[in-house]
Write a protein that holds these residues in place. Sequence first.
Motif, short mmCIF file in Angstrom:
data_model
loop_
_atom_site.label_atom_id
_atom_site.label_comp_id
_atom_site.label_asym_id
_atom_site.label_seq_id
_atom_site.Cartn_x
_atom_site.Cartn_y
_atom_site.Cartn_z
N HIS A 1 0.80 -1.22 0.00
CA HIS A 1 0.00 0.00 0.00
C HIS A 1 0.83 1.27 0.00
CE1 HIS A 1 -4.13 -1.62 0.54
NE2 HIS A 1 -3.48 -2.65 1.04
N ASN A 2 2.07 1.20 0.46
CA ASN A 2 2.89 2.41 0.57
C ASN A 2 4.17 2.35 -0.25
OD1 ASN A 2 2.06 2.99 4.09
ND2 ASN A 2 0.91 3.42 2.25
N GLU A 3 5.03 1.36 0.02
CA GLU A 3 6.30 1.30 -0.69
C GLU A 3 6.10 1.11 -2.20
OE1 GLU A 3 10.29 -1.47 -1.20
OE2 GLU A 3 9.02 -1.77 0.56
N VAL A 4 5.23 0.18 -2.58
CA VAL A 4 5.03 -0.10 -4.00
C VAL A 4 4.48 1.13 -4.74
CG1 VAL A 4 3.67 -1.44 -5.65
CG2 VAL A 4 4.89 -2.60 -3.79
N PRO A 5 3.38 1.77 -4.27
CA PRO A 5 2.92 2.97 -4.96
C PRO A 5 3.99 4.07 -4.99
CG PRO A 5 1.21 2.19 -3.49
CD PRO A 5 2.44 1.38 -3.19
N MET A 6 4.75 4.21 -3.91
CA MET A 6 5.80 5.23 -3.89
C MET A 6 6.82 4.99 -5.00
SD MET A 6 8.31 6.43 -0.78
CE MET A 6 9.09 4.80 -0.61
N ARG A 7 7.25 3.75 -5.17
CA ARG A 7 8.22 3.42 -6.22
C ARG A 7 7.62 3.63 -7.61
NH1 ARG A 7 12.86 0.89 -4.62
NH2 ARG A 7 12.95 0.14 -2.46
N ILE B 1 -5.56 4.68 -5.09
CA ILE B 1 -6.81 4.21 -4.48
C ILE B 1 -6.58 4.03 -2.98
CG2 ILE B 1 -8.67 2.52 -4.53
CD1 ILE B 1 -8.23 4.21 -7.12
N ALA B 2 -7.13 4.96 -2.22
CA ALA B 2 -7.03 4.93 -0.76
C ALA B 2 -8.35 4.41 -0.20
CB ALA B 2 -6.69 6.32 -0.23
N SER B 3 -8.92 5.07 0.78
CA SER B 3 -10.16 4.60 1.41
C SER B 3 -10.64 5.65 2.40
CB SER B 3 -9.89 3.28 2.15
OG SER B 3 -10.99 2.92 2.97
N VAL B 4 -11.95 5.65 2.68
CA VAL B 4 -12.45 6.51 3.75
C VAL B 4 -11.84 6.07 5.09
CG1 VAL B 4 -14.61 7.14 2.63
CG2 VAL B 4 -14.53 5.10 4.07
N ALA B 5 -11.29 4.86 5.14
CA ALA B 5 -10.60 4.41 6.35
C ALA B 5 -9.43 5.32 6.68
CB ALA B 5 -10.12 2.97 6.18
N ALA B 6 -8.94 6.08 5.71
CA ALA B 6 -7.86 7.03 5.98
C ALA B 6 -8.28 8.08 7.00
CB ALA B 6 -7.42 7.71 4.69
N PHE B 7 -9.59 8.30 7.15
CA PHE B 7 -10.10 9.34 8.04
C PHE B 7 -10.71 8.76 9.31
CE2 PHE B 7 -10.59 10.56 3.57
CZ PHE B 7 -9.75 11.67 3.53
N SER C 1 -6.02 1.67 8.06
CA SER C 1 -6.20 3.12 8.05
C SER C 1 -4.87 3.83 7.92
CB SER C 1 -6.89 3.58 9.35
OG SER C 1 -8.24 3.23 9.35
N ALA C 2 -3.87 3.31 8.61
CA ALA C 2 -2.56 3.98 8.61
C ALA C 2 -1.96 4.02 7.20
CB ALA C 2 -1.61 3.28 9.58
N VAL C 3 -2.02 2.89 6.48
CA VAL C 3 -1.42 2.88 5.15
C VAL C 3 -2.22 3.73 4.17
CG1 VAL C 3 -0.27 0.66 5.49
CG2 VAL C 3 -2.57 0.70 4.48
N LYS C 4 -3.55 3.75 4.33
CA LYS C 4 -4.37 4.57 3.45
C LYS C 4 -4.18 6.06 3.76
CE LYS C 4 -6.27 1.27 1.05
NZ LYS C 4 -5.91 1.06 -0.37
N GLN C 5 -3.98 6.38 5.02
CA GLN C 5 -3.74 7.78 5.38
C GLN C 5 -2.44 8.29 4.75
OE1 GLN C 5 -2.74 9.23 9.58
NE2 GLN C 5 -4.92 9.75 9.40
N TRP C 6 -1.43 7.43 4.67
CA TRP C 6 -0.18 7.83 4.00
C TRP C 6 -0.46 8.20 2.55
CZ3 TRP C 6 2.67 6.61 -0.25
CH2 TRP C 6 3.98 7.08 -0.28
N LEU C 7 -1.26 7.38 1.86
CA LEU C 7 -1.58 7.66 0.47
C LEU C 7 -2.28 9.01 0.31
CD1 LEU C 7 -2.85 4.24 -0.95
CD2 LEU C 7 -0.80 5.49 -1.67
N VAL C 8 -3.22 9.30 1.20
CA VAL C 8 -3.95 10.56 1.12
C VAL C 8 -3.02 11.74 1.38
CG1 VAL C 8 -5.76 11.97 2.19
CG2 VAL C 8 -6.18 9.55 1.71
N THR C 9 -2.22 11.64 2.43
CA THR C 9 -1.32 12.74 2.78
C THR C 9 -0.31 13.00 1.68
OG1 THR C 9 -1.55 12.24 5.14
CG2 THR C 9 0.35 13.54 4.49
N ALA D 1 -5.92 11.13 -4.59
CA ALA D 1 -6.23 9.99 -3.72
C ALA D 1 -7.73 9.76 -3.76
CB ALA D 1 -5.77 10.27 -2.29
N VAL D 2 -8.14 8.58 -4.19
CA VAL D 2 -9.56 8.21 -4.24
C VAL D 2 -9.90 7.43 -2.97
CG1 VAL D 2 -11.34 6.92 -5.48
CG2 VAL D 2 -9.56 8.17 -6.75
N CYS D 3 -10.94 7.88 -2.27
CA CYS D 3 -11.27 7.29 -0.97
C CYS D 3 -12.69 6.73 -0.98
CB CYS D 3 -11.13 8.36 0.12
SG CYS D 3 -9.49 9.09 0.23
#
Length: 254
Positions: A111-117, A137-143, A150-158, A176-178
């Motif tokens: 969810h984080n390293e792969v999209p970042m690369r 593609i994140a999630s409302v779980a980011a909020f 939630s933690a990995v999706k929040q990274w994507l949103v931020t 970021a789509v949530c």
Amino acid sequence: MPPTTLITGASSGLGAEYARQVAARGDALVLVARDEQSLESLAAQLREQHGVPVEVLPADLLDAAGLDRVVGRLRSSERPVGTLINNAGFGLPLEFEENDIEAEVRLQRLHNEVPMRLMHAALRTMLARGSGRIVNIASVAAFIPRSTYSAVKQWLVTFSRWANGRYAMQGVSVTAVCPGYTHTNFHERLGLPPGEEGIPGWMWLDAAKVVAESLRDVDRGSAVSIPSRKYKAIVAVARFAPPALAARLGERGR
């Protein structure tokens, strides 16, 4: 040559729905997932229905060699990718203390390293051309607190918010789509109707509508897309909820 969109996790669920709707727009596609047979089947359907070029790129993104193949495809200046959709992902039970720690590490990497690369690879060529779109593609779980998901999706949103602010002026948008709880063929194949997920029926969304609304936000260059008014309202309320209440809300469903 039509613009090209690369989609990870494209063999099913939201990834396959993005492929269908992007193909209907006339884009060429690069479909990435582990299941080559499912990718080939989807690719054949899209070629027949929409007459667009579809490239199948089977790869396990948690395998170094597989990830390198996708990175290499994104770096190609001869066959440029105009849009990257980072959709690959999976979930784990909420009981962090009971989960296998290596599974948790894989969750964070995918969810984080792969999209970042992949973003890093795509940005080089997109910025050189002065155009491009990245969709995470994140999630409302980011909020809403919900274990490590939630933690990995929040990274994507931020990160998406920051990147959109930095690169939009150079012609590259990052969104970021949530989505909230969304019906996909993944749930259908598992035979898990909403009632068995512990989620009320009104909270479930239609995948086609989620994708269509999010693509409209991507076209606008939005940093964050929350498909559906009801989830926009839920996120607005969650921002002001006390931490203990927010955590209890996050316990809903599996």
